[in-house]
Design an enzyme around this catalytic site. Sequence first.
Site, PDB file in Angstrom:
ATOM      1  N   HIS A   1       0.819  -1.230   0.000  1.00  0.00           N
ATOM      2  CA  HIS A   1       0.000   0.000   0.000  1.00  0.00           C
ATOM      3  C   HIS A   1       0.851   1.278   0.000  1.00  0.00           C
ATOM      4  O   HIS A   1       0.930   1.946  -1.010  1.00  0.00           O
ATOM      5  CB  HIS A   1      -1.027   0.060   1.139  1.00  0.00           C
ATOM      6  CG  HIS A   1      -1.969  -1.101   1.162  1.00  0.00           C
ATOM      7  ND1 HIS A   1      -2.750  -1.439   0.083  1.00  0.00           N
ATOM      8  CD2 HIS A   1      -2.243  -2.023   2.135  1.00  0.00           C
ATOM      9  CE1 HIS A   1      -3.477  -2.509   0.392  1.00  0.00           C
ATOM     10  NE2 HIS A   1      -3.176  -2.879   1.620  1.00  0.00           N
TER      11      HIS A   1
ATOM     12  N   ASP B   1      -5.183  -8.252  -3.692  1.00  0.00           N
ATOM     13  CA  ASP B   1      -5.498  -7.969  -2.303  1.00  0.00           C
ATOM     14  C   ASP B   1      -6.828  -8.584  -1.849  1.00  0.00           C
ATOM     15  O   ASP B   1      -6.902  -9.794  -1.631  1.00  0.00           O
ATOM     16  CB  ASP B   1      -5.445  -6.444  -2.092  1.00  0.00           C
ATOM     17  CG  ASP B   1      -5.442  -6.042  -0.620  1.00  0.00           C
ATOM     18  OD1 ASP B   1      -5.525  -6.923   0.246  1.00  0.00           O
ATOM     19  OD2 ASP B   1      -5.357  -4.834  -0.333  1.00  0.00           O
TER      20      ASP B   1
HETATM   21 ZN    ZN Z   1      -3.546  -7.042   2.555  1.00  0.00          ZN
END
Ligand code: ZN
Length: 337
Positions: A200, A251
Amino acid sequence: MSKRLTLPGFVNAHSHAFQRALRGSAGSGDFWGWRESMLDLAGSQTPASVRESYEGVYREMLANGWTAVGEFHYLGLEEALAAAEAAEAAGIEVVLLYAAYGRGGLDRFRQSSPAAYLRRVEELAGKGLRVGLAPHSVRACPRDWLEEIGRYAAGSDFVLHVHADEQPREIEECVAEHGLRPIQLLGETGCLGPRTTVVHATHANDRELDLIADAGARVCLCPTTEANLADGFAPVERLVERGIGICVGSDSNVRIDPLEELREVDGIARRQMLRRDLFSAGDLLCFGSDEGAAALGLDEWPEVAVDLGHRSLSGIDESDVPCALVYGCAGDVFATD
Ligand SMILES: [Zn+2]
């Protein structure tokens, strides 16, 4: 059979396969509301449910061009073995990024100590499975856990993946606890190195990105999930300025399509910079394959075949196929036979 074009397979550097089941639910306020639903779902998982549902998710990945996956796993040891079995049955290469969880979450996520965690990692590796270290986050791992895992990582060949800076609240809590932002804490505890992938980094500041660049670490962007969970925009321009390697992951698996992830990365750059040339199609395809493989420590992984007769490539010259893939196709353009 129509003509095919072979490319390196796409490598999904960050997946939580069980979360695919949440795609049918709408919004829940913000990330933290979604997290409650996710924890409920995580609590209901068994080795049998993982074995069955993960195979389905992995088959969907293969059908859409992902040929290898880093499964960031925090559901327990038996479920990790079930995930590996599911990957083998589906025919996808898997690296089990086995999560260290010291506090918070559910009981089943947590180990009693960093040493107990590292024993689990070695146990999985001892079974011949491809494994990586994955201190879940600075939320889940106290400082002494990060230090012990960082030390272990430095003396081993394992890759290390860690979530960081996905949400502003995580940063505020880390600053309150440690006087440091999450990526600074990872740096101080030895968790940032050339085999590290920070997942991220959505709200990373310049100082944190400098630390990632100096360590030779990578960032994994998961833009369809980051959009769905209301995380924010990836700092793509600042990553590129520093020469930081970028890979991508599906994800939460709300979408399973490497081309869509790459198009989202490029779309963020175009919208924010009012420019169309931060990334070339070749750069994006490299993020989707080589960079993901490097993040997972894979030297070899299967190729994919583009179906040149697919309707979404109609009228496209073969030399323009790479651009057409990333700007105008979905994962169904890959041949599955
Ligand atoms: Zn994750």
